[in-house]
Design an enzyme around this catalytic site. Structure first.
Site, mmCIF file in Angstrom:
data_model
loop_
_atom_site.group_PDB
_atom_site.id
_atom_site.type_symbol
_atom_site.label_atom_id
_atom_site.label_comp_id
_atom_site.label_asym_id
_atom_site.label_seq_id
_atom_site.Cartn_x
_atom_site.Cartn_y
_atom_site.Cartn_z
ATOM 1 N N ASP A 102 68.835 32.239 -22.907
ATOM 2 C CA ASP A 102 67.743 33.148 -23.269
ATOM 3 C C ASP A 102 67.843 33.542 -24.742
ATOM 4 O OD1 ASP A 102 68.041 34.531 -20.027
ATOM 5 O OD2 ASP A 102 66.324 33.443 -20.816
ATOM 6 N N ASP A 114 61.444 33.471 -13.341
ATOM 7 C CA ASP A 114 62.523 34.043 -14.134
ATOM 8 C C ASP A 114 62.440 35.566 -14.148
ATOM 9 O OD1 ASP A 114 63.403 33.885 -17.700
ATOM 10 O OD2 ASP A 114 64.466 34.665 -15.947
#
Ligand code: DX5
Length: 221
Positions: free
Chosen positions: A34, A174
């Site tokens: 990320d 997600d």
């Protein structure tokens, strides 16, 4: 086949390489990295150097989620660092069609993702240019947030659109994915489940956590 893809956002940053190796040893086929710039999202995390470091310790797919403004400025650097897939936010790409083409021109897979407030119509014109469609089931920026059930409709809408277009693009989700929410998103049509805090935590090992999420899906199938 359902894929659990751990997000290293919740891994122990003191031993990121070991945590990536633990996921690979547990049979995980990909991890999501990320990337955050403190502008598109209120947090700052990793750059290409971390991707490069992880590339030297694991063979599995490195999936880079670009939560940054102007992602086109950094795509080449992440691809050269060893990313196997680059996922961009529709919200950061005024020329999304061209950006996705540029990612594929770099020789890596292209993914697109949308925030909870963004409609499916914002990405419907680029389904032919992506290898993955990722639905954010939290507002991006942090791990450990609560799952947004409102996004289940969006997953179903994408699945129906893909089916009508006879496209086989995997749908990822997600944010807030755990043994409770995993069956819900799979029933809606998701096959790639990005999971951070439910996989990397003090409760159990990566293998045990991945196994329990998969078991929750099996038990409700
Ligand atoms: C959002 C991040 C998180 C992370 C997963 O900015 O993208 O969704 O990957 O976090 P958990 O699984 O802890 O919600």
């Amino acid at each position: 086949m359902i894929i659990i893809e751990p997000s290293i956002l919740s891994a122990d940053f003191n031993r990121l390489g070991d945590q990536a190796r633990e996921a690979e040893a547990a049979g995980v086929k990909a991890i999501q990295i990320d990337v955050m710039d403190g502008r598109f999202v209120p947090n700052i995390t990793f750059g290409p150097g971390v991707v490069q470091a992880l590339r030297t310790v694991v063979q599995m797919k490195l999936d880079v989620h670009l939560m940054i403004v102007e992602p086109e400025r950094y795509m080449e650097a992440f691809a050269h660092a060893g990313a196997d897939r680059l996922i961009v936010h529709q919200e950061t790409c005024p020329h999304l069609h061209r950006t996705l083409q540029s990612i594929r021109d770099l020789g890596v897979e292209a993914g697109v993702t949308i925030n909870p407030g963004t409609p499916v119509s914002a990405i419907a014109e680029v389904f032919d240019l992506v290898d993955l469609i990722q639905v954010m089931t939290v507002n991006p920026g942090f791990g450990g947030q609560a799952f947004l059930h409102s996004q289940l409709t969006k997953i179903r809408e994408i699945a129906e659109l893909l089916s009508r277009q006879e496209r086989q693009v995997p749908i990822a989700v997600d944010g807030g994915i755990d043994a409770t929410t995993a069956p819900l998103v799979v029933e809606a049509g998701a096959t790639v489940l990005i999971a951070g805090s439910s996989v990397y935590n003090a409760t159990a090992s990566v293998k045990e956590n991945v196994t329990s999420i998969l078991a929750s899906i099996e038990s409700t199938a």
